[in-house]
Design a protein around this motif. Structure first.
Motif, PDB file in Angstrom:
ATOM      1  N   TYR B  51       0.860  -1.260   0.036  1.00 12.18           N
ATOM      2  CA  TYR B  51       0.028   0.059   0.005  1.00 12.18           C
ATOM      3  C   TYR B  51       0.749   1.253   0.087  1.00 12.18           C
ATOM      4  N   HIS B  54      -3.520   6.574  -0.908  1.00  8.68           N
ATOM      5  CA  HIS B  54      -4.947   6.613  -1.143  1.00  8.68           C
ATOM      6  C   HIS B  54      -5.215   7.585  -2.290  1.00  8.68           C
ATOM      7  N   GLU B  55      -6.354   7.206  -3.299  1.00  5.87           N
ATOM      8  CA  GLU B  55      -6.552   8.107  -4.327  1.00  5.87           C
ATOM      9  C   GLU B  55      -6.827   9.326  -3.917  1.00  5.87           C
ATOM     10  N   SER B  56      -7.320   9.763  -2.902  1.00  7.15           N
ATOM     11  CA  SER B  56      -7.887  11.262  -2.485  1.00  7.15           C
ATOM     12  C   SER B  56      -6.813  11.985  -2.206  1.00  7.15           C
ATOM     13  N   SER B 153      -5.071   0.036  -8.041  1.00  9.06           N
ATOM     14  CA  SER B 153      -5.585   0.439  -6.804  1.00  9.06           C
ATOM     15  C   SER B 153      -7.163  -0.436  -6.539  1.00  9.06           C
ATOM     16  N   GLY B 156      -9.843   2.716  -4.143  1.00 10.67           N
ATOM     17  CA  GLY B 156      -9.410   3.931  -3.843  1.00 10.67           C
ATOM     18  C   GLY B 156      -8.070   3.883  -3.025  1.00 10.67           C
ATOM     19  N   LEU B 157      -7.653   2.460  -2.580  1.00 11.01           N
ATOM     20  CA  LEU B 157      -6.439   2.258  -1.837  1.00 11.01           C
ATOM     21  C   LEU B 157      -5.416   1.697  -3.016  1.00 11.01           C
ATOM     22  N   THR B 191     -17.553   6.167  -1.028  1.00  8.48           N
ATOM     23  CA  THR B 191     -15.894   6.263  -1.064  1.00  8.48           C
ATOM     24  C   THR B 191     -15.484   7.097   0.193  1.00  8.48           C
ATOM     25  N   ARG B 193     -11.861   9.100   2.128  1.00  7.25           N
ATOM     26  CA  ARG B 193     -10.710   9.911   1.703  1.00  7.25           C
ATOM     27  C   ARG B 193     -10.124  10.173   2.951  1.00  7.25           C
ATOM     28  N   LEU B 319      -6.526   3.864   8.598  1.00  3.35           N
ATOM     29  CA  LEU B 319      -5.544   3.186   7.849  1.00  3.35           C
ATOM     30  C   LEU B 319      -4.286   3.177   8.331  1.00  3.35           C
ATOM     31  N   TYR B 337      -9.520   8.002   8.203  1.00  6.24           N
ATOM     32  CA  TYR B 337     -10.300   8.231   6.842  1.00  6.24           C
ATOM     33  C   TYR B 337     -11.682   8.792   7.155  1.00  6.24           C
TER      34      TYR B 337
END
Lengths: 161, 428
Positions: B51, B54-56, B153, B156-157, B191, B193, B319, B337
């Motif tokens: 990992y 995150h996409e955010s 991903s 989102g991870l 989702t 973030r 996370l 998150y």
């Protein structure tokens, strides 16, 4: 020029020195009494300042949360089995302009030493207080401890700052 | 109520043996040996999916964040066309890191040593004073930033693998994906973030201590007793009568599943007007009332502790990423998150809930770190070489690749080391 200040610098110094003595003396119950009913004890994470509603904090305790924290520490379990000994070295005390009619802002620099078993750690911090006068003297509306190294990896901070 | 636990059949396909990790026991050198640590980096962290963010965190073109894969510094970037790259943070000239910030937004990374500048997709724009380079010796295309060959991903991870081939991310995640789904589906917008900062702490001990501990349901009753006593929560949640389950999910992933323990509270909450409204909204989004009920009952804030092998955990509303820095030094990031689509007040409450137990001043976290310190001191004893992992071995339920036991049993650790053996044993 500041015209009206509720608190003189000497009084602010007396207050933060007495507070440090309570912490270093392990007199946490008396220390808790310094907090106003709606008082907040805030230790921001990652930065010197951010919005605690949107950003995680190392500690963001109401007075009740602080009471639970002290109760937990006083049980003397696990990390508190060998309680941390601290030395709060406080200086550079300044009284800022009155924040609100009944609230005074005090800032101070702090070098905090913690001895836990064989380990001694040092954390420099900027402290900010909002204080309000009461029948028993000054009460803490907010105590904020912004560690200079709060963007780094911390060891345990299982004691009071 | 005690869960029903059947006697397990013999364990099939014993994994490769290793001198310091065997079936159901771990040698103290597994936590102490520098050579073994180097092998773990090569065989585990440089081979499996790790990992990285995150996409955010890289939502807009030009966004980047820095992190590590094992001990190797990387930059996770989003380029101008929306592509995500995981670039090695190492100038291809004299090796300096080209990005120093934890996060930011930039189309370029300029190495300050000799001025080489790279696009956020890794391409070298041109070396400075380029007349000094003859085409016979040098092409810009040959000196792009190195990159993780595989990036993918899930919900989102973002994960990266330094191995060019191997199983897909989805294959790697296996049944851990079910728990990631439960976590993400709970958010009103579907989702989650990051963006609320992080708790960061370190300890002088091996990384596996934290990977094991996050899915160890045997310790809370003892280590976190002070928190349970002062918070009004009963420590019985982790006692012999608990209905919670510990599981290994296969491929090294593991879970402590508290959902049965939390069910009475969650059913009461679901029965309220607010709960029913949440159920209606989620049913509409997921198109399945039964699934919506399952997701809501999972709670999402403390329904389970998940370990995604080797170093990602989803615990509470965080996370957690475990970074091995040296055999005896570990750094840990906890990212709370937030739920997309939830009100500010609800997300703020998640932060306060997280802080109450986790982080360097939390009500529980420091006690775990104290125990790691004591384990490291105790590991110095010679002549008592092994740490057993046999708890619940004869009362576990086999369910495909997964094995389930009582919340205090050691399926999670056995599953973790089973995967460890597959990856580490293969090198011998």
């Amino acid at each position: 020029m500041t015209t009206t200040k509720l608190m003189r610098r000497a009084d602010a110094e007396d207050f933060v020195y007495a507070e440090a003595a309570l912490l270093d003396g392990g007199r946490f119950g008396e220390w808790l009494e310094l907090f106003a009913e709606d008082g907040v004890y805030w230790v921001p994470a990652n930065e010197a300042d951010n919005d605690p509603e949107r950003h995680v904090s190392i500690i963001y305790d109401t007075r009740d949360g602080l009471a639970d924290r002290i109760a937990r520490y006083q049980l003397g379990r696990v990390v508190q089995e060998v309680p941390s000994r601290t030395l709060h070295l406080v200086g550079n005390v300044r009284v800022v302009e009155d924040a609100e009619p009944d609230v005074v802002e005090v800032t101070a620099a702090m070098v905090l030493y913690e001895v836990h078993g064989a380990r001694t750690t040092v954390h420099p911090a900027q402290c900010r207080y909002l204080l309000t006068p009461g029948p028993q003297g000054w009460r803490i509306v907010l105590k904020k401890v912004a560690f200079l190294d709060n963007d780094q990896y911390f060891p345990n901070l299982a004691y009071l700052f | 109520m005690t869960p029903t636990l059947a006697r397990a059949p013999a364990v099939p396909e014993p994994p490769p043996e290793h001198p310091w990790v065997q079936q159901h026991r771990v040698h103290r050198n597994a936590y102490l040996d520098e050579q073994l640590f180097a092998e773990e980096l090569n065989q585990i962290f440089h081979r499996t999916w790790i990992y990285v963010g995150h996409e955010s965190e890289v939502a807009r073109p030009g966004d980047y964040k820095t992190t590590v894969i094992g001990r190797q510094p990387v930059i996770v970037t989003r380029d101008g066309t929306g592509g995500i790259h995981v670039l090695m943070n190492r100038c291809t000239h004299r090796a300096a890191t080209v990005c120093q910030a934890a996060s930011g937004n930039s189309a370029f990374f300029r190495c300050e040593y000799h001025g080489w500048t790279f696009r956020n997709n890794g391409e070298l724009v041109a070396p400075t004073f380029s007349a000094g380079y003859d085409p016979a010796d040098f092409t810009a295309a040959g000196f792009a930033l190195a990159r993780a060959p595989r990036v993918d991903s899930y919900r989102g991870l973002i994960f990266a693998s330094l191995a060019p081939g191997g199983e897909s991310l989805r294959e790697h995640l296996g049944r851990a994906a079910e728990y990631i789904d439960l976590t993400v589906d709970l958010a009103p917008a579907g989702t989650i973030r990051l963006g609320a900062g992080a708790h960061r702490y370190s300890y002088r001990g091996n990384w596996k201590l934290q990977s094991e501990n996050g899915v160890d349901g045997y310790h809370p009753n003892f280590v976190h007793r002070a928190f349970f006593e002062t918070s009004g929560l009963g420590a019985g949640l982790f006692g012999p009568g608990s209905t919670g389950r510990a599981g290994s999910l296969g491929r090294g992933h593991a879970v402590l599943d508290f959902r049965t323990m939390m069910a009475p509270m969650m059913r009461t909450r679901l029965a309220t007007d607010d709960g029913q409204r949440a159920l209606e909204r989620l049913t509409e989004r997921l198109g399945d009332r039964e699934r919506a009920t399952e997701v809501l009952l999972a709670n999402g804030t403390q329904g389970y502790n998940l370990l995604v092998f080797p170093n990602l955990q989803i615990i509470g509303c965080q996370l957690r990423v475990i970074h091995p820095r040296a055999v005896g030094l570990t750094e840990v990031d906890l990212y709370p998150y937030l739920h997309d689509g939830a009100g500010d007040e609800e997300n703020t409450a998640r932060l306060r809930t997280h802080e109450a137990f986790y982080g360097p001043s939390g009500g529980g976290g420091p006690d775990d770190i104290e125990m790691f310190d004591r384990v490291v001191r105790g590991l110095a004893v010679e002549g008592v070489e092994w740490l057993p992992l046999v708890r619940g071995l004869r009362r576990e339920v086999v369910d495909g690749e997964a094995r389930w036991g009582h919340i205090t049993d050691e399926q999670p650790q056995r599953g973790f080391y089973h995967r460890w053996l597959q990856l580490m044993g293969a090198s011998r």
